[in-house]
Design an enzyme around this catalytic site. Structure first.
Site, PDB file in Angstrom:
ATOM      1  N   THR A 195      24.934 -16.828 -25.239  1.00 18.41           N
ATOM      2  CA  THR A 195      25.965 -15.814 -25.017  1.00 18.41           C
ATOM      3  C   THR A 195      26.148 -14.898 -26.231  1.00 18.41           C
ATOM      4  OG1 THR A 195      28.360 -15.575 -24.710  1.00 18.41           O
ATOM      5  CG2 THR A 195      27.641 -17.567 -25.808  1.00 18.41           C
ATOM      6  N   GLU A 224      28.936 -14.254 -27.356  1.00 15.55           N
ATOM      7  CA  GLU A 224      30.144 -14.707 -28.059  1.00 15.55           C
ATOM      8  C   GLU A 224      29.833 -15.412 -29.371  1.00 15.55           C
ATOM      9  OE1 GLU A 224      33.229 -16.452 -25.761  1.00 15.55           O
ATOM     10  OE2 GLU A 224      32.864 -15.176 -24.042  1.00 15.55           O
ATOM     11  N   TYR A 226      34.301 -22.841 -27.233  1.00 19.82           N
ATOM     12  CA  TYR A 226      33.139 -22.542 -26.376  1.00 19.82           C
ATOM     13  C   TYR A 226      32.024 -21.887 -27.184  1.00 19.82           C
ATOM     14  CZ  TYR A 226      30.186 -19.704 -23.304  1.00 19.82           C
ATOM     15  OH  TYR A 226      29.101 -19.091 -22.704  1.00 19.82           O
TER      16      TYR A 226
HETATM   17  P1  NAD Z   1      28.924 -21.871 -14.665  1.00 17.41           P
HETATM   18  O1  NAD Z   1      30.087 -22.562 -15.294  1.00 17.41           O
HETATM   19  O2  NAD Z   1      29.122 -21.029 -13.463  1.00 17.41           O
HETATM   20  O3  NAD Z   1      27.807 -22.950 -14.293  1.00 17.41           O
HETATM   21  C1  NAD Z   1      27.461 -24.004 -15.142  1.00 17.41           C
HETATM   22  C2  NAD Z   1      26.620 -25.005 -14.355  1.00 17.41           C
HETATM   23  O4  NAD Z   1      26.241 -26.053 -15.243  1.00 17.41           O
HETATM   24  C3  NAD Z   1      27.374 -25.648 -13.187  1.00 17.41           C
HETATM   25  O5  NAD Z   1      26.561 -25.679 -12.040  1.00 17.41           O
HETATM   26  C4  NAD Z   1      27.668 -27.062 -13.684  1.00 17.41           C
HETATM   27  O6  NAD Z   1      27.735 -28.028 -12.645  1.00 17.41           O
HETATM   28  C5  NAD Z   1      26.480 -27.302 -14.602  1.00 17.41           C
HETATM   29  N1  NAD Z   1      26.786 -28.317 -15.635  1.00 17.41           N
HETATM   30  C6  NAD Z   1      27.863 -28.358 -16.457  1.00 17.41           C
HETATM   31  N2  NAD Z   1      27.804 -29.444 -17.242  1.00 17.41           N
HETATM   32  C7  NAD Z   1      26.656 -30.094 -16.922  1.00 17.41           C
HETATM   33  C8  NAD Z   1      26.033 -31.276 -17.396  1.00 17.41           C
HETATM   34  N3  NAD Z   1      26.597 -32.026 -18.351  1.00 17.41           N
HETATM   35  N4  NAD Z   1      24.845 -31.633 -16.860  1.00 17.41           N
HETATM   36  C9  NAD Z   1      24.266 -30.894 -15.883  1.00 17.41           C
HETATM   37  N5  NAD Z   1      24.827 -29.773 -15.381  1.00 17.41           N
HETATM   38  C10 NAD Z   1      26.004 -29.375 -15.894  1.00 17.41           C
HETATM   39  O7  NAD Z   1      28.257 -21.052 -15.849  1.00 17.41           O
HETATM   40  P2  NAD Z   1      27.537 -19.612 -15.830  1.00 17.41           P
HETATM   41  O8  NAD Z   1      28.557 -18.568 -15.989  1.00 17.41           O
HETATM   42  O9  NAD Z   1      26.585 -19.551 -14.706  1.00 17.41           O
HETATM   43  O10 NAD Z   1      26.720 -19.709 -17.209  1.00 17.41           O
HETATM   44  C11 NAD Z   1      25.428 -20.286 -17.252  1.00 17.41           C
HETATM   45  C12 NAD Z   1      24.905 -20.236 -18.669  1.00 17.41           C
HETATM   46  O11 NAD Z   1      24.860 -18.884 -19.103  1.00 17.41           O
HETATM   47  C13 NAD Z   1      25.787 -20.975 -19.664  1.00 17.41           C
HETATM   48  O12 NAD Z   1      24.942 -21.603 -20.595  1.00 17.41           O
HETATM   49  C14 NAD Z   1      26.595 -19.871 -20.335  1.00 17.41           C
HETATM   50  O13 NAD Z   1      26.941 -20.240 -21.644  1.00 17.41           O
HETATM   51  C15 NAD Z   1      25.602 -18.730 -20.314  1.00 17.41           C
HETATM   52  N6  NAD Z   1      26.176 -17.376 -20.273  1.00 17.41           N
HETATM   53  C16 NAD Z   1      27.109 -17.046 -19.332  1.00 17.41           C
HETATM   54  C17 NAD Z   1      27.588 -15.734 -19.273  1.00 17.41           C
HETATM   55  C18 NAD Z   1      28.598 -15.300 -18.230  1.00 17.41           C
HETATM   56  O14 NAD Z   1      29.091 -14.177 -18.291  1.00 17.41           O
HETATM   57  N7  NAD Z   1      28.934 -16.113 -17.250  1.00 17.41           N
HETATM   58  C19 NAD Z   1      27.118 -14.772 -20.195  1.00 17.41           C
HETATM   59  C20 NAD Z   1      26.183 -15.159 -21.154  1.00 17.41           C
HETATM   60  C21 NAD Z   1      25.712 -16.464 -21.173  1.00 17.41           C
HETATM   61  O1  DAU Z   2      30.423 -12.614 -23.175  1.00 22.47           O
HETATM   62  C1  DAU Z   2      29.781 -13.606 -22.450  1.00 22.47           C
HETATM   63  C2  DAU Z   2      30.795 -14.615 -21.951  1.00 22.47           C
HETATM   64  O2  DAU Z   2      31.535 -13.985 -20.913  1.00 22.47           O
HETATM   65  C3  DAU Z   2      30.169 -15.909 -21.446  1.00 22.47           C
HETATM   66  O3  DAU Z   2      29.492 -16.553 -22.502  1.00 22.47           O
HETATM   67  C4  DAU Z   2      31.242 -16.846 -20.858  1.00 22.47           C
HETATM   68  O4  DAU Z   2      30.623 -17.992 -20.306  1.00 22.47           O
HETATM   69  C5  DAU Z   2      31.969 -16.083 -19.764  1.00 22.47           C
HETATM   70  O5  DAU Z   2      33.010 -16.888 -19.257  1.00 22.47           O
HETATM   71  C6  DAU Z   2      32.542 -14.767 -20.303  1.00 22.47           C
HETATM   72  O6  DAU Z   2      33.605 -15.036 -21.257  1.00 22.47           O
HETATM   73  P1  DAU Z   2      34.972 -14.185 -21.267  1.00 22.47           P
HETATM   74  O7  DAU Z   2      36.012 -15.008 -21.910  1.00 22.47           O
HETATM   75  O8  DAU Z   2      34.732 -12.819 -21.798  1.00 22.47           O
HETATM   76  O9  DAU Z   2      35.221 -14.049 -19.668  1.00 22.47           O
HETATM   77  P2  DAU Z   2      36.560 -14.149 -18.786  1.00 22.47           P
HETATM   78  O10 DAU Z   2      36.186 -13.725 -17.398  1.00 22.47           O
HETATM   79  O11 DAU Z   2      37.249 -15.460 -18.959  1.00 22.47           O
HETATM   80  O12 DAU Z   2      37.505 -13.039 -19.416  1.00 22.47           O
HETATM   81  C7  DAU Z   2      37.118 -11.676 -19.491  1.00 22.47           C
HETATM   82  C8  DAU Z   2      38.205 -10.928 -20.241  1.00 22.47           C
HETATM   83  O13 DAU Z   2      39.387 -10.898 -19.426  1.00 22.47           O
HETATM   84  C9  DAU Z   2      38.629 -11.595 -21.531  1.00 22.47           C
HETATM   85  O14 DAU Z   2      38.941 -10.587 -22.492  1.00 22.47           O
HETATM   86  C10 DAU Z   2      39.881 -12.388 -21.167  1.00 22.47           C
HETATM   87  C11 DAU Z   2      40.496 -11.535 -20.077  1.00 22.47           C
HETATM   88  N1  DAU Z   2      41.239 -12.285 -19.022  1.00 22.47           N
HETATM   89  C12 DAU Z   2      40.605 -13.327 -18.419  1.00 22.47           C
HETATM   90  C13 DAU Z   2      41.237 -14.049 -17.439  1.00 22.47           C
HETATM   91  C14 DAU Z   2      40.550 -15.216 -16.775  1.00 22.47           C
HETATM   92  C15 DAU Z   2      42.523 -11.897 -18.660  1.00 22.47           C
HETATM   93  O15 DAU Z   2      43.075 -10.913 -19.183  1.00 22.47           O
HETATM   94  N2  DAU Z   2      43.143 -12.607 -17.654  1.00 22.47           N
HETATM   95  C16 DAU Z   2      42.573 -13.690 -17.048  1.00 22.47           C
HETATM   96  O16 DAU Z   2      43.214 -14.309 -16.166  1.00 22.47           O
END
Ligand code: NAD
Ligand code: DAU
Length: 374
Positions: free
Chosen positions: A131, A133, A180
């Protein structure tokens, strides 16, 4: 690489990656290993669950013996590692679970891969999804946005603003703030250490905020779409001034496919949308789009905006520079943001059963407990 282990494939991004690989590469065998935590949902993969080149294994990445047996049974030669605890707010409440899965789980997978590949690195690859982050937070020096110094991409012709002069580059120093991001930073270091120490062919990518279908509704966009649908308050953290760079999830999956096949071993690539939004502006777009698609007069749901206590340690601005990926491998986001958000809102409104299955029962209790104190 033909036998590919995708971890976390039942989650949001993982399910898009699994779908892409299963459908695009019929001669590969895709093994999806997922623990099915609250965030894992096999309904995300209904359309491909019976594909002949697809196997699902329910397992914990921290279970070394189980992971070892999966490598041996399916003769894994490539890993795309997405399994993680992914929600910042949860990490603030329960950092241990994040260290366990994100750090120890990644290390467990690395050890199992190292042992199974046994120094024969030819044709092997361990690709870790991380990520933006981990880089920390950027300044918000241009509150109203400026025309960016880089060329525009397809995703951002309309709303192409940069809220500061700095961006995250591949060599930006790690400076994680939340439990995280600290756990993800640690796992990134372990992956690189396995290359530097043992010669394992690893790749790390750091991506910005993803949005699109199948995202768990604790994250901003699906949470707000669902709350508007039910006339519930929209909890905006702090003043809503924080900036995130949004990328359509299918474009992330496309980048992962490209980098898995063509990326340079031991390298790092940033993936982002060049698509910065202040939360409050994005929220207004979501409200407008949901109201329009529900047939409500414009402004119907504006009153749902509710400013609440800020997230602890809330990073002010993320902004990825993905020029390296564009220049070296030719990747760019394919979707305009306006099109992406329209598709996304439409998908959640058309798939209310998917949403209702998740938001009933246990999740309801969690949601109430998360927001009752704000
Ligand atoms: P998500 O929370 O939707 O999915 C995570 C998945 O991992 C789930 O299916 C869960 O069951 C599985 N999991 C969790 N713990 C586990 C364990 N101990 N063993 C096996 N499986 C397990 O997450 P996402 O948003 O799809 O993110 C996927 C990856 O991408 C993560 O590594 C996250 O850090 C990274 N990422 C996410 C974002 C985003 O915006 N969502 C952005 C950049 C990077
Ligand atoms: O930047 C990549 C990351 O983006 C990933 O690594 C993380 O897994 C993913 O969850 C996401 O993190 P954020 O914390 O940025 O996403 P989130 O959707 O939780 O929040 C987006 C922005 O909105 C953040 O500035 C917090 C704000 N927020 C979020 C929630 C859930 C609110 O203001 N209200 C809310 O209820």
């Amino acid at each position: 690489m033909k036998n590919i282990l995708i971890t976390g494939g039942a989650g949001f991004i993982g399910s898009h990656v699994v779908r892409l690989f299963v459908t695009k590469y019929p001669d590969y065998h895709i093994v999806n290993l997922d623990k099915l935590t609250y965030a894992g949902n096999l309904a995300n993969l209904k359309d491909i669950e019976n594909a002949p080149n697809y196997t699902f294994v329910k397992a914990d990445i921290c279970d070394f013996e189980k992971v070892q047996s999966v490598f041996a049974e399916y003769q894994i030669d490539g890993v795309i590692h997405l399994a993680a605890e992914s929600h910042v707010d949860r990490s603030i409440k329960d950092p241990f679970t994040f260290a366990r899965t994100n750090v120890m789980g990644t290390l467990t997978l690395l050890q199992a891969a190292k042992q199974y590949w046994n120094g024969n690195w030819e044709g092997k690859r361990f690709y870790h999804i991380s990520t933006d982050e981990v880089y920390g937070a950027l300044e918000l020096t241009h509150p109203d946005g400026i025309e960016p110094p880089f060329s525009t991409t397809a995703s951002s012709s309309e709303h192409h603003l940069a809220y500061g002069k700095d961006f995250f580059y591949e060599d930006t120093k790690y400076n994680p703030h939340s439990p995280y991001s600290a756990s993800k930073a640690s796992s990134d270091h372990f992956v690189r250490a396995f290359h530097d120490t043992y010669g394992m062919p690893t790749i790390v990518t750091n991506c910005s905020n993803n949005y699109g279908p199948y995202q768990f509704p604790e994250k901003l966009i699906p949470l707000f779409i669902n709350n508007i649908r039910h006339g519930k308050p929209l909890p905006v953290y702090g003043k809503g001034e924080n900036v995130r760079d949004w990328l359509y999830v299918v474009d992330h999956a496309r980048a992962i496919d490209l980098i898995f096949h063509k990326g340079k071993v031991a390298d790092t690539y940033n993936i982002g949308g060049f698509n910065e939004w202040k939360n409050i502006d994005l929220i207004k777009v979501i409200i407008k789009t949901v109201d329009r698609l529900l047939g409500n007069p414009e402004g119907t749901s504006d009153h749902l905006i509710t400013y609440v206590t800020d997230r602890a340690g809330h990073d002010l601005r993320y902004a990825i520079d993905s020029t390296k990926l564009k220049n070296e491998l030719g990747w760019e986001p394919s979707l305009q943001f306006e099109e992406g958000i329209e598709k996304t809102v439409r998908w959640y409104l058309d798939n209310q059963e998917w949403m209702d299955n998740i938001t009933s029962g246990e999740y309801e209790k969690y949601y109430e407990s998360m927001y009752s104190g704000r």
